[in-house]
Motif scaffolding. Structure first.
Motif, PDB file in Angstrom:
ATOM      1  N   LEU A 169      38.276 106.685   7.629  1.00 26.73           N
ATOM      2  CA  LEU A 169      38.675 108.029   8.022  1.00 26.73           C
ATOM      3  C   LEU A 169      38.042 108.309   9.373  1.00 26.73           C
TER       4      LEU A 169
ATOM      5  N   ASN B 239      40.169 101.358   4.977  1.00 22.20           N
ATOM      6  CA  ASN B 239      39.124 102.191   4.388  1.00 22.20           C
ATOM      7  C   ASN B 239      38.509 103.184   5.362  1.00 22.20           C
TER       8      ASN B 239
ATOM      9  N   ARG C 102      46.046 102.258  -3.241  1.00 21.57           N
ATOM     10  CA  ARG C 102      46.779 102.762  -2.091  1.00 21.57           C
ATOM     11  C   ARG C 102      46.061 103.923  -1.420  1.00 21.57           C
ATOM     12  N   ASP C 103      45.422 104.783  -2.207  1.00 24.34           N
ATOM     13  CA  ASP C 103      44.837 106.010  -1.663  1.00 24.34           C
ATOM     14  C   ASP C 103      43.367 105.845  -1.326  1.00 24.34           C
ATOM     15  N   LEU C 104      43.039 104.762  -0.632  1.00 20.39           N
ATOM     16  CA  LEU C 104      41.646 104.542  -0.265  1.00 20.39           C
ATOM     17  C   LEU C 104      41.125 105.632   0.640  1.00 20.39           C
ATOM     18  N   GLU C 105      42.014 106.337   1.338  1.00 17.32           N
ATOM     19  CA  GLU C 105      41.549 107.374   2.235  1.00 17.32           C
ATOM     20  C   GLU C 105      41.264 108.673   1.514  1.00 17.32           C
TER      21      GLU C 105
ATOM     22  N   HIS D  98      47.448 114.958   0.876  1.00 20.87           N
ATOM     23  CA  HIS D  98      47.973 114.002   1.828  1.00 20.87           C
ATOM     24  C   HIS D  98      49.459 113.801   1.577  1.00 20.87           C
TER      25      HIS D  98
ATOM     26  N   TYR E  89      46.475 112.989   6.187  1.00 27.04           N
ATOM     27  CA  TYR E  89      45.495 113.516   5.238  1.00 27.04           C
ATOM     28  C   TYR E  89      44.886 114.802   5.791  1.00 27.04           C
TER      29      TYR E  89
ATOM     30  N   PRO F 293      44.684 108.141   8.993  1.00 26.65           N
ATOM     31  CA  PRO F 293      43.763 107.016   8.924  1.00 26.65           C
ATOM     32  C   PRO F 293      44.326 105.759   9.569  1.00 26.65           C
TER      33      PRO F 293
ATOM     34  N   TYR G 220      41.447 117.221   5.110  1.00 27.94           N
ATOM     35  CA  TYR G 220      40.154 117.478   4.485  1.00 27.94           C
ATOM     36  C   TYR G 220      39.625 118.793   5.050  1.00 27.94           C
TER      37      TYR G 220
END
Lengths: 109, 114
Positions: free
Chosen positions: A97, A95, B98-101, A49, A34, A91, A36
Motif C-alpha cells: 500500500l 502486498n 486476492r485482497d492482500l491490500e 475497495h 482502495y 496498490p 482507507y
C-alpha cells in the motif's frame, strides 16, 4: 504505479453526505481502488475497495467512473466521528500500500 | 478478538540505544507489515513478511531489522537508534489471497529518539 490525486481538505456538515473525490487517470485495467481512513492518532482503517463496479458496505459507497479514471467515496450521513484523513490508494501490487497525503475531512456540527 | 496489538505504546530512546517493537495478530493472517509515519505525512513501508519464515524490504528499510517469529508475531528492531527514526510505527496484517491490500492496522508505537 498509478498515482492518485485528492484534494487536501474538505468540510462537511454533520448528517449530510460527504463526497470525497479521487483522480487516478493512469490506472490500469486490473488495478483496484482502495480507500482507507486514519482518525487522529490511530492506525489506518480499511473502508472499501472496487475494480469497476460501484460498491457499498456498512461504512460507505464507492462510485467508480466508467473510464475508471476517477472515483468518489461517499459517507452517506457523516458524523463527527468521521473526521479523519481519507486515503485513496491504487496498490502497485505485491502486498504494498502506498499512502499519499490524503484528504482531511472535517465534519462540523 | 483483539486484532493487531503493538507494544509498547510509547518509547523514548537516546541516540545509539537499541529496542524491539513487538506486533501480534490473532486473525490467522499470513502477511504482516511494518510502516512508519512521520508528522504530517503518509505511511511508508519498512519491511513486510508475506508468510511465516519470509521477510522482504519495503521502501525505507535502512536502520531496521525484522523477525517473523511465528505466524502471529512480527517484530521490528532498531539496532542503533537515530533521531531520524523518531516516528509513529504501525504494524499491519492481511490475509493471503486476492485482497492482500485489505490490511488491518494496530494502534501504533510512538517513538522519540533524543
Amino acid at each position: 504505479d498509478a498515482k492518485t490525486t485528492q484534494p487536501p481538505s474538505m468540510d462537511c456538515a454533520e448528517g449530510r453526505a460527504a463526497n470525497l473525490p479521487c483522480n487516478h487517470s493512469t490506472i490500469s485495467g486490473n488495478e483496484y481502488v482502495y480507500w482507507y481512513r486514519q482518525i487522529h492518532s490511530q492506525g489506518p482503517q480499511y473502508i472499501i475497495h472496487g475494480l469497476k463496479n460501484n460498491e457499498t458496505n456498512e461504512m460507505a459507497s464507492l462510485i467508480i467512473t466508467e473510464d475508471r479514471k476517477s472515483s468518489t467515496l461517499i459517507l452517506p450521513h457523516a458524523t463527527l466521528r468521521d473526521t479523519a484523513v481519507y486515503y485513496c490508494i491504487v496498490p502497485p501490487g505485491g502486498n504494498k500500500l502506498v499512502f499519499g497525503a490524503g484528504t482531511i475531512l472535517r465534519v462540523k456540527s | 478478538n483483539a486484532g493487531v496489538t503493538q507494544t509498547p505504546k510509547f518509547q523514548v530512546l537516546k541516540t545509539g540505544q537499541s529496542m524491539t517493537l513487538q506486533c501480534a495478530q490473532d486473525m490467522n493472517h499470513n502477511s504482516m507489515y511494518w510502516y512508519r509515519q512521520d508528522p504530517g505525512m503518509g505511511l511508508r513501508l519498512i519491511y513486510y513478511s508475506a508468510s511465516e519464515g519470509t521477510t522482504d524490504k519495503g521502501e525505507v528499510p535502512n536502520g531496521y531489522n525484522v523477525s517473523r517469529l511465528n505466524k502471529r508475531e512480527f517484530s521490528l528492531r532498531l539496532e542503533s537508534a537515530a533521531p531520524s527514526q523518531t516516528s509513529v510505527y504501525f504494524c499491519a496484517s492481511s490475509e493471503v489471497g486476492r485482497d492482500l491490500e485489505t490490511q488491518y492496522f494496530g494502534p501504533g508505537t510512538r517513538l522519540l529518539v533524543l
